[in-house]
Design an enzyme around this catalytic site. Structure first.
Site, PDB file in Angstrom:
ATOM      1  N   CYS A 159       0.782  -0.216  -5.149  1.00 35.06           N
ATOM      2  CA  CYS A 159       0.979  -1.602  -4.697  1.00 35.06           C
ATOM      3  C   CYS A 159       2.445  -1.976  -4.556  1.00 35.06           C
ATOM      4  O   CYS A 159       2.777  -2.892  -3.814  1.00 35.06           O
ATOM      5  CB  CYS A 159       0.268  -2.574  -5.635  1.00 35.06           C
ATOM      6  SG  CYS A 159       0.848  -2.491  -7.353  1.00 35.06           S
ATOM      7  N   GLU A 194      -2.675  -9.875  -9.657  1.00 40.25           N
ATOM      8  CA  GLU A 194      -1.728  -8.819  -9.301  1.00 40.25           C
ATOM      9  C   GLU A 194      -2.146  -8.283  -7.942  1.00 40.25           C
ATOM     10  O   GLU A 194      -3.035  -7.437  -7.850  1.00 40.25           O
ATOM     11  CB  GLU A 194      -1.736  -7.713 -10.365  1.00 40.25           C
ATOM     12  CG  GLU A 194      -1.319  -8.185 -11.751  1.00 40.25           C
ATOM     13  CD  GLU A 194       0.111  -8.680 -11.819  1.00 40.25           C
ATOM     14  OE1 GLU A 194       0.889  -8.358 -10.896  1.00 40.25           O
ATOM     15  OE2 GLU A 194       0.450  -9.387 -12.769  1.00 40.25           O
TER      16      GLU A 194
END
Length: 487
Positions: free
Chosen positions: A244, A210
């Site tokens: 993010c 990720e």
């Protein structure tokens, strides 16, 4: 090195004992984790406040609420997720049992991130426990208070051998990565993601990465700018831009750039008041190193709003940059801070070309009253996830997989997708020892007649709605005739 071997060795021995496999045990551990979050809420909130200056409301909604939601969903749905999944059969296997069985991978490693240090450790942990694995948990050392708390709390509520916590910095993580795992999930930046993947490759260990990247946000001229900018402002500046999937930069027509700026400025005042520095809802950059990195991105830029900084408290005001050159430093790397560049583009075609000329982002956002335009951007670009007319919200829908593509990552998790990520989908076919004559077509010696029958049984497709019992009975007769012919 020896310590890491012992930790992983104990976890593997505990896994091999079989105690993590029964569904009842998995649910028991998940309920214990749920109890931990509920009973230690104050301690968790205090750690998040110390690490990122998150106020209680934000910390609860950003971190704890998502964990409790994931736990409730998983505890409720796990029996159905873990049940054998029957699959369609062909004519040769009509009498057999065929299904996909979900089995745990073994010992998995979860490496968390510092920007959401609780939820980004707990959500993968929930999926790994649900799948029946042993899990080595490595929280980020950058958010040291949360890491210390996780290491203190987990052994009090979960099986200590199956779910150990390893703390420390780069040396400890490097040692940990020399050990053999059955899966690794890492959340962080692309550079470290490459290191994790290289270490995993030595053991042929699969990975879920990720990562991040520069998530673009295109604003169409045909758009309610007030609503769009309010939603963008929320997603960009929450957690001081350290998200993010925050919109990294805006693409819009030059004719609406000033209106976008004014709407964002108005929203910032609405959210944080006249003095953003004193607002309890505005967080801080995590440490001095990241503060200096983000501040350096402002050099040589046209600052339309914000730009104020205070190194002592790691404060950077919500900042908007206008007329940003695609070649500038701020457009080279993921910003991961409260700085929002606006890059002028003259059309949706130019926006699509701009997006496709860069690495695939973790998220992509489009604002427009024209749903067809949104669908066009989706169809002509690639990203880990996408939200139309909002930002970040696809992350909160557990039925959608959360993950990247290309440089923004690989693999996905959340909800059932987490369970599947940490499970092996085992193909299972169980036959009996009867009707051996039907197998003669696959045994030597070969013949054209056997090939023709094989083609009939393996390549023929029937519409179930039309077949009915009559055709099924006819197939039974055909099978009986074939047995005689092959004899």
């Amino acid at each position: 090195m020896e310590k890491m071997q012992q930790v992983v060795g104990r976890a593997r021995a505990a896994f091999r004992s079989g105690r993590s496999r029964p569904l009842e045990f998995r649910i028991q551990q998940l309920k214990a984790l749920e109890r931990m979050v509920q009973e230690k809420e104050k301690e968790i909130l205090a750690a998040l406040k110390a690490d990122l200056n998150k106020c209680g409301y934000n910390a609860y909604s950003h971190e704890i609420l998502g964990v409790l939601g994931e736990l409730a969903l998983t505890i409720e749905k796990l029996p159905s997720w873990a049940a054998p999944q029957p699959v369609k059969k062909n004519l040769l296997t009509l009498r057999d049992e065929a299904y996909i069985g979900y089995e745990p991978l073994g010992v998995v490693l979860v490496i968390g991130a510092w920007n959401y240090p609780f939820v980004l450790v707990m959500q993968p942990l929930i999926g790994a426990i649900a799948a029946g694995n042993a899990v080595v948990v490595k929280p980020s050392e950058v958010s040291e208070n949360t890491a210390r708390l996780v290491a203190e709390l987990l052994p009090q509520y979960l099986d200590k051998e199956l779910y150990p916590v390893v703390t420390g910095g780069v040396p400890e993580t490097t040692e940990l990565l020399t050990q053999r795992f059955d899966h690794i999930l890492y959340t962080g930046n692309t550079a470290v993601g490459k290191i994790v993947m290289a270490a995993a490759a030595k053991h042929l260990t699969p990975v879920t990465l990720e990562l991040g990247g520069k998530s673009p946000c295109y604003i169409d001229k045909d758009c309610d700018l007030a609503v769009a900018c309010r939603r963008i402002t929320w997603g960009k500046y929450m957690n001081c831009g350290q998200t993010c999937i925050a919109p990294d930069y805006i693409l819009c027509d030059p004719s609406i750039q000033s209106k976008v700026v004014e709407n964002i400025k108005a929203t910032l005042k609405e959210f944080y008041g006249e003095d953003v520095k004193s607002s309890p809802d505005y967080e801080r950059i995590v440490n001095q190193r990241h503060f200096k990195r983000v501040k350096s991105l402002l050099e040589g830029q046209k600052i339309a709003h914000g730009g104020e900084t205070d190194e002592a408290s790691c404060f950077i005001a919500p900042t908007i940059l206008t007329d940003v050159s695609p070649e500038s430093k701020v457009m080279e790397e993921e910003i991961f801070g409260p700085v929002l560049p606006i890059v002028p583009v003259k059309s949706v075609e130019e926006a699509i070309e701009f997006i496709n000329g860069r690495e695939k982002p973790l998220a992509l956002y489009v604002f427009s009253n024209n749903k067809q335009l949104i669908k066009r951007v989706i169809s002509e670009t690639s990203s880990g996830g996408v939200t139309g007319n909002d930002v970040i919200m696809h992350f909160f829908l557990s039925t959608l997989p959360f993950g990247g593509v290309g440089h923004s990552g690989m693999g996905a998790y959340h909800g059932k997708h987490s369970f599947e990520t940490f499970s092996h989908r085992r193909a299972c076919l169980i036959k009996d020892l009867k009707m051996e004559s039907t197998n003669k077509m696959r045994y030597p010696p070969g013949s054209q007649k056997k090939v023709d029958w094989a083609k009939f049984f393996l390549l023929k497709r029937f519409n179930k709605a039309r077949i009915g019992l009559f055709v099924l009975a006819l197939l039974g007769v055909v099978a009986a005739v074939m047995i005689k012919v092959l004899n």
